[in-house]
Motif scaffolding. Structure first.
Motif, PDB file in Angstrom:
ATOM      1  N   VAL A  33       0.835  -1.198   0.000  1.00  0.00           N
ATOM      2  CA  VAL A  33       0.000   0.000   0.000  1.00  0.00           C
ATOM      3  C   VAL A  33       0.873   1.253   0.000  1.00  0.00           C
ATOM      4  N   ALA A  34       1.929   1.265   0.802  1.00  0.00           N
ATOM      5  CA  ALA A  34       2.811   2.429   0.874  1.00  0.00           C
ATOM      6  C   ALA A  34       3.512   2.681  -0.458  1.00  0.00           C
ATOM      7  N   ARG A  35       3.833   1.604  -1.198  1.00  0.00           N
ATOM      8  CA  ARG A  35       4.513   1.746  -2.491  1.00  0.00           C
ATOM      9  C   ARG A  35       3.528   1.950  -3.641  1.00  0.00           C
ATOM     10  N   LEU A  36       2.239   1.894  -3.368  1.00  0.00           N
ATOM     11  CA  LEU A  36       1.205   1.936  -4.404  1.00  0.00           C
ATOM     12  C   LEU A  36       1.420   0.808  -5.415  1.00  0.00           C
ATOM     13  N   ASP A  37       1.816  -0.351  -4.902  1.00  0.00           N
ATOM     14  CA  ASP A  37       2.180  -1.499  -5.728  1.00  0.00           C
ATOM     15  C   ASP A  37       0.992  -2.447  -5.827  1.00  0.00           C
ATOM     16  N   LEU A  38       0.197  -2.279  -6.876  1.00  0.00           N
ATOM     17  CA  LEU A  38      -1.011  -3.086  -7.034  1.00  0.00           C
ATOM     18  C   LEU A  38      -0.698  -4.548  -7.286  1.00  0.00           C
ATOM     19  N   ASP A  39       0.373  -4.827  -8.027  1.00  0.00           N
ATOM     20  CA  ASP A  39       0.713  -6.222  -8.307  1.00  0.00           C
ATOM     21  C   ASP A  39       1.071  -6.968  -7.023  1.00  0.00           C
ATOM     22  N   ALA A  40       1.859  -6.324  -6.138  1.00  0.00           N
ATOM     23  CA  ALA A  40       2.227  -6.954  -4.872  1.00  0.00           C
ATOM     24  C   ALA A  40       1.001  -7.148  -3.990  1.00  0.00           C
ATOM     25  N   MET A  41       0.085  -6.182  -4.014  1.00  0.00           N
ATOM     26  CA  MET A  41      -1.134  -6.312  -3.222  1.00  0.00           C
ATOM     27  C   MET A  41      -1.992  -7.457  -3.734  1.00  0.00           C
ATOM     28  N   ALA A  42      -2.121  -7.548  -5.069  1.00  0.00           N
ATOM     29  CA  ALA A  42      -2.952  -8.596  -5.651  1.00  0.00           C
ATOM     30  C   ALA A  42      -2.414  -9.977  -5.323  1.00  0.00           C
ATOM     31  N   ALA A  43      -1.086 -10.114  -5.254  1.00  0.00           N
ATOM     32  CA  ALA A  43      -0.484 -11.418  -4.975  1.00  0.00           C
ATOM     33  C   ALA A  43      -0.815 -11.913  -3.578  1.00  0.00           C
ATOM     34  N   LEU A  44      -1.226 -11.022  -2.683  1.00  0.00           N
ATOM     35  CA  LEU A  44      -1.545 -11.399  -1.306  1.00  0.00           C
ATOM     36  C   LEU A  44      -3.004 -11.805  -1.140  1.00  0.00           C
ATOM     37  N   LEU A  45      -3.814 -11.599  -2.168  1.00  0.00           N
ATOM     38  CA  LEU A  45      -5.252 -11.822  -2.066  1.00  0.00           C
ATOM     39  C   LEU A  45      -5.635 -13.206  -2.558  1.00  0.00           C
ATOM     40  N   ALA A  46      -6.610 -13.820  -1.901  1.00  0.00           N
ATOM     41  CA  ALA A  46      -7.192 -15.057  -2.397  1.00  0.00           C
ATOM     42  C   ALA A  46      -7.983 -14.761  -3.668  1.00  0.00           C
ATOM     43  N   GLU A  47      -8.122 -15.772  -4.506  1.00  0.00           N
ATOM     44  CA  GLU A  47      -8.835 -15.572  -5.776  1.00  0.00           C
ATOM     45  C   GLU A  47     -10.268 -15.121  -5.538  1.00  0.00           C
ATOM     46  N   ASP A  48     -10.906 -15.646  -4.488  1.00  0.00           N
ATOM     47  CA  ASP A  48     -12.302 -15.316  -4.199  1.00  0.00           C
ATOM     48  C   ASP A  48     -12.429 -14.335  -3.034  1.00  0.00           C
ATOM     49  N   VAL A  49     -11.449 -13.450  -2.856  1.00  0.00           N
ATOM     50  CA  VAL A  49     -11.462 -12.481  -1.769  1.00  0.00           C
ATOM     51  C   VAL A  49     -12.733 -11.638  -1.812  1.00  0.00           C
ATOM     52  N   VAL A  50     -13.209 -11.248  -0.617  1.00  0.00           N
ATOM     53  CA  VAL A  50     -14.424 -10.434  -0.492  1.00  0.00           C
ATOM     54  C   VAL A  50     -14.060  -9.134   0.225  1.00  0.00           C
ATOM     55  N   LEU A  51     -14.519  -8.022  -0.317  1.00  0.00           N
ATOM     56  CA  LEU A  51     -14.330  -6.713   0.313  1.00  0.00           C
ATOM     57  C   LEU A  51     -15.686  -6.081   0.569  1.00  0.00           C
ATOM     58  N   THR A  52     -15.943  -5.691   1.810  1.00  0.00           N
ATOM     59  CA  THR A  52     -17.142  -4.938   2.155  1.00  0.00           C
ATOM     60  C   THR A  52     -16.731  -3.722   2.976  1.00  0.00           C
ATOM     61  N   MET A  53     -17.621  -2.713   3.039  1.00  0.00           N
ATOM     62  CA  MET A  53     -17.288  -1.447   3.685  1.00  0.00           C
ATOM     63  C   MET A  53     -18.457  -0.913   4.508  1.00  0.00           C
ATOM     64  N   PRO A  54     -18.889  -1.635   5.528  1.00  0.00           N
ATOM     65  CA  PRO A  54     -20.032  -1.120   6.296  1.00  0.00           C
ATOM     66  C   PRO A  54     -19.715   0.239   6.925  1.00  0.00           C
ATOM     67  N   PRO A  55     -20.662   1.183   6.881  1.00  0.00           N
ATOM     68  CA  PRO A  55     -22.062   1.042   6.441  1.00  0.00           C
ATOM     69  C   PRO A  55     -22.282   1.360   4.968  1.00  0.00           C
TER      70      PRO A  55
END
Length: 445
Positions: free
Chosen positions: A329-351
């Motif tokens: 996140v600090a490097r704004l490195d989307l590829d590195a961030m994506a590599a840490l995510l599961a294929e079926d990752v879920v993001l929610t933002m209540p409320p």
């Protein structure tokens, strides 16, 4: 520094080369554990005068050197003073007895009578309340799923308990008595709000990923700081701390209020069937019937690998993934961030109504705000680690273009899969940062 002695027993300390932190001022694990027990619960059971005396003793033991001992002593003194401050506040509130109620028209019939003449003073009651405050707040949080509401309901519980103190005859423990009042206070609140979990709906023009797997939407869901729960006492069930995890909190919100209360009192807190029935003002048979419906309904809402709703301990792999996540996140490195995510990752933002299922949809969503060439570029980011609901979490700050201050932006609570990939991110608004010991602003330095 060779003349340093143990802060507990006075024995000489061993060589300290390379040793830092609180452990360096005690000669053994036994001495360190003794101080730990005193800090966690030693003064909580004291009366008000005992708390005052304890603070005096702690202050009297402070010495300016060595720095590690001074830091340890001041930290413990600050904790004791904060506890006394809460006791004084509760005593003041009960003495005034004019605080506004979050449930002004009770639905349940908790006995409330004018305060009789009793030997229990406001300060004695406040000390008793402080001893149980943390676990009562956690109970209210499990019932409601909201940290803010739990704080309000604890205050309401204590005011109700003060007004009904003549009904406490000592036949049950003070803990069970307070749980009964807290449960009824929560039930009143839940009946008045009458809220229900919904499904997230697609938003026009937004790619949510797998729209057929839209997650549940709980607009009131909030995180809970691990530090607020403290160390469990011997009388608490082993599962009590573990059932603060967000996946459990979200699942239990689907249960009807009384089923939810029965399951929490019986299975989480370890009350007997008779104590649970008394707390809910019903019969043991009704409690058992409620549990027979609640348990399978809860299991059906939990991930398959977590059907027993017992979260695993944080692993070194998960901690490493968190560190890599913050660095990406600090490097704004989307590829590195994506590599840490599961294929079926879920993001929610209540409320908020935003939600995404799947790595591609999530990365596409954040790309526009993390790409410096994007017209919607939000700014540069910094992150601080946190712990929420027994899970790893991270407080994210953003420095917008043309500014020099990082401001609190979002608190991400992470859930990992069996491969230590991020399986779920629940993002919360930043007003709760102080509850997690996180500042609202960071300087550019």
């Amino acid at each position: 520094m060779g003349g340093e002695v143990c802060a507990v027993c006075g024995k000489p300390l061993a060589a300290r080369e390379g040793r830092v932190g609180r452990g360096s001022v005690y000669c053994s694990a036994a001495c360190r554990q003794k101080v730990y027990r005193e800090r966690q619960g030693g003064s909580e059971g004291l009366g008000v005068q005992g708390l005052i005396d304890d603070i005096g003793r702690r202050a009297g033991r402070l010495v300016p050197q060595p720095p590690g001992e001074l830091y340890s002593g001041v930290t413990e003194l600050a904790t004791a003073v904060a506890r006394l401050r809460r006791v004084a506040r509760t005593a003041q509130d009960t003495a005034r007895d004019t605080a506004s109620s979050v449930t002004p028209a009770p639905v349940t019939q908790t006995p409330v009578t004018p305060p009789p003449v009793t030997e229990l003073t406001e300060t004695d009651f406040a000390a008793l309340a402080e001893h149980h405050r943390r676990e009562i707040q956690a109970h209210c949080y499990r019932m409601t799923g909201s940290y803010d509401e739990a704080e309000d309901l604890v205050q309401e519980t204590l005011l109700r308990a003060w007004r009904a103190r003549d009904g406490f005859q000592g036949r049950a423990s003070a803990r069970t008595w307070l749980y009964r009042i807290a449960t009824n206070t929560c039930l009143d609140f839940l009946r008045r709000t009458a809220r229900r979990p919904q499904r997230y709906e697609p938003l026009p023009g937004m790619d949510h990923g797998d729209e057929g797997a839209a997650p549940d939407r709980l607009t009131w869901l909030q995180p809970y700081p691990d530090a607020e729960f403290g160390e469990p006492r011997p009388e608490e069930a082993a599962e009590s701390r573990e059932t603060l995890e967000l996946v459990f909190l979200a699942a239990i919100q689907h249960l009807p209020a009384r089923q939810r209360a029965a399951l929490i009192l019986r299975d989480v807190l370890g009350l007997t069937a008779a104590e649970t029935a008394e707390a809910l003002e019903t019969s043991v048979a009704s409690v058992n019937s409620a549990l027979q419906r609640a348990r399978p309904a809860l299991r059906a809402r939990l991930p398959r690998e977590r059907a027993d709703w017992r979260p695993a301990e944080v692993t070194p792999g998960q901690q490493a993934a968190l560190d890599q996540y913050m660095a990406a996140v600090a490097r704004l490195d989307l590829d590195a961030m994506a590599a840490l995510l599961a294929e079926d990752v879920v993001l929610t933002m209540p409320p908020n109504p935003f939600w995404f299922v799947g790595r591609r949809a999530l990365v596409d969503f954040v790309r526009v705000s993390l790409d410096p060439d994007s017209p919607a570029f939000l700014g540069h980011w910094r992150s601080l680690p946190a712990r929420a609901n027994g899970q790893l979490a991270v407080g994210n700050y953003v420095r917008r273009p043309g500014t020099s201050v990082y401001r609190a932006q979002v608190l991400d609570v992470l859930r990992f899969d069996a491969d230590d990939r991020i399986a779920e991110i629940t993002s919360f608004e930043p007003h709760l940062f102080p509850a997690f010991g996180l500042p609202l602003r960071l300087s550019d330095r």
